[in-house]
Design a protein around this motif. Sequence first.
Motif, short mmCIF file in Angstrom:
data_model
loop_
_atom_site.label_atom_id
_atom_site.label_comp_id
_atom_site.label_asym_id
_atom_site.label_seq_id
_atom_site.Cartn_x
_atom_site.Cartn_y
_atom_site.Cartn_z
N ARG A 199 -34.09 10.52 -4.31
CA ARG A 199 -35.06 10.67 -5.45
C ARG A 199 -36.43 11.00 -5.22
N ALA A 200 -37.07 11.89 -5.31
CA ALA A 200 -38.72 11.70 -5.35
C ALA A 200 -39.33 12.27 -6.76
N PHE A 201 -40.18 12.13 -6.83
CA PHE A 201 -41.32 13.10 -7.86
C PHE A 201 -42.52 12.74 -7.46
N ALA A 202 -43.19 13.86 -7.56
CA ALA A 202 -44.91 14.35 -7.68
C ALA A 202 -45.43 13.87 -8.44
N GLU A 203 -46.34 13.14 -9.05
CA GLU A 203 -46.88 12.69 -10.40
C GLU A 203 -48.21 13.71 -9.91
N VAL A 204 -48.90 14.49 -10.81
CA VAL A 204 -50.00 13.78 -10.81
C VAL A 204 -50.89 13.48 -12.26
N ARG A 205 -51.62 12.82 -12.01
CA ARG A 205 -52.33 11.69 -12.84
C ARG A 205 -54.27 12.14 -12.46
N ASP A 206 -55.16 12.26 -13.49
CA ASP A 206 -56.33 12.03 -13.18
C ASP A 206 -56.73 12.86 -12.30
N GLY A 207 -56.12 14.13 -11.92
CA GLY A 207 -56.22 15.64 -11.06
C GLY A 207 -55.86 14.54 -9.25
N VAL A 208 -55.50 13.81 -9.25
CA VAL A 208 -54.71 13.26 -8.04
C VAL A 208 -53.35 13.34 -7.67
N VAL A 209 -52.59 13.23 -6.81
CA VAL A 209 -51.16 13.64 -6.47
C VAL A 209 -50.36 12.08 -5.95
N HIS A 210 -49.44 11.79 -6.95
CA HIS A 210 -49.29 10.66 -6.50
C HIS A 210 -47.56 10.42 -5.95
N PHE A 211 -47.16 10.59 -4.96
CA PHE A 211 -45.86 10.74 -5.00
C PHE A 211 -45.21 9.33 -4.62
N TYR A 212 -43.28 9.28 -5.18
CA TYR A 212 -42.71 8.57 -5.11
C TYR A 212 -42.28 8.90 -5.17
N ALA A 213 -40.63 7.87 -4.10
CA ALA A 213 -39.23 7.84 -3.69
C ALA A 213 -38.70 6.80 -2.89
N THR A 214 -37.56 7.01 -3.28
CA THR A 214 -36.59 5.83 -2.85
C THR A 214 -35.16 6.72 -1.95
N ALA A 215 -35.45 5.86 -1.02
CA ALA A 215 -34.57 6.45 0.15
C ALA A 215 -33.17 5.08 0.30
N PRO A 216 -32.35 5.06 1.00
CA PRO A 216 -31.84 3.81 1.29
C PRO A 216 -32.05 3.08 2.29
N GLN A 217 -31.71 1.74 2.82
CA GLN A 217 -32.54 0.89 3.39
C GLN A 217 -31.48 1.50 4.85
N GLU A 218 -30.06 2.04 4.58
CA GLU A 218 -29.38 2.40 6.01
C GLU A 218 -29.33 3.62 5.92
N ALA A 219 -30.41 4.86 5.05
CA ALA A 219 -31.05 5.84 6.03
C ALA A 219 -31.94 5.53 6.92
N PRO A 220 -32.60 5.65 7.48
CA PRO A 220 -34.12 5.02 8.17
C PRO A 220 -34.58 6.44 8.55
N THR A 221 -33.94 7.63 9.06
CA THR A 221 -34.71 8.96 9.38
C THR A 221 -35.36 9.34 8.23
N THR A 222 -33.95 9.48 6.60
CA THR A 222 -34.93 9.58 5.75
C THR A 222 -35.64 9.32 5.14
N ARG A 223 -35.27 7.48 4.88
CA ARG A 223 -36.92 6.96 4.28
C ARG A 223 -38.29 7.01 5.24
N GLY A 224 -37.97 7.20 6.88
CA GLY A 224 -38.92 7.75 6.90
C GLY A 224 -39.99 9.09 6.89
N PHE A 225 -38.87 10.13 6.28
CA PHE A 225 -39.51 11.26 5.95
C PHE A 225 -40.31 10.66 4.42
N ALA A 226 -39.40 10.66 3.78
CA ALA A 226 -40.09 10.14 2.31
C ALA A 226 -41.15 9.34 2.38
N SER A 227 -41.35 8.52 3.75
CA SER A 227 -42.53 7.81 3.95
C SER A 227 -43.63 8.43 4.06
N ILE A 228 -43.76 9.41 5.20
CA ILE A 228 -44.43 10.04 5.77
C ILE A 228 -45.15 11.19 4.20
#
Length: 147
Positions: A64-93
């Motif tokens: 799950r992911a969401f990009a939020e624009v607050r005060d003219g700045v983007v904040h990207f949030y994501a969740t990915a399970p521990q047992e999916a490390p490559t997906t978590r890695g991409f979300a973290s990037i």
Amino acid sequence: MTDTATPALPEQLAEIREDFLALTERDRLQLLLEFAGELPDLPERYASQPGLLEKVEECQSPVRAFAEVRDGVVHFYATAPQEAPTTRGFASILAQGLSGLTPQQVLDVPEDFPLSLGLTRAVSPLRLNGMAGMLTRAKRQVREQLP
């Protein structure tokens, strides 16, 4: 004469890409796994209501992911399970690379950014498609929040 055809990649994404490309393929995969351990925690407003984050259908894992624009700045949030490390890695990037940018900088990130990390032979095309799906969603979500 200046080249206005392609905007430059934002500094933090350019640095992430350079870090990957400076390594061998095996070491790139290790770096991706290190990013998995660095996925930022969700702010409480999202942690307590994960339904506020959009499901990324392109990912095989429940992401799950969401990009939020607050005060003219983007904040990207994501969740990915521990047992999916490559997906978590991409979300973290993306969380580390998109957060702090202006909306226009996010919209200018090339669609093929996931392919530019040099991981095409190290991870499956489905996983790369998942990261592309996260980026596409982030851009759409940013666009929807612009005046």
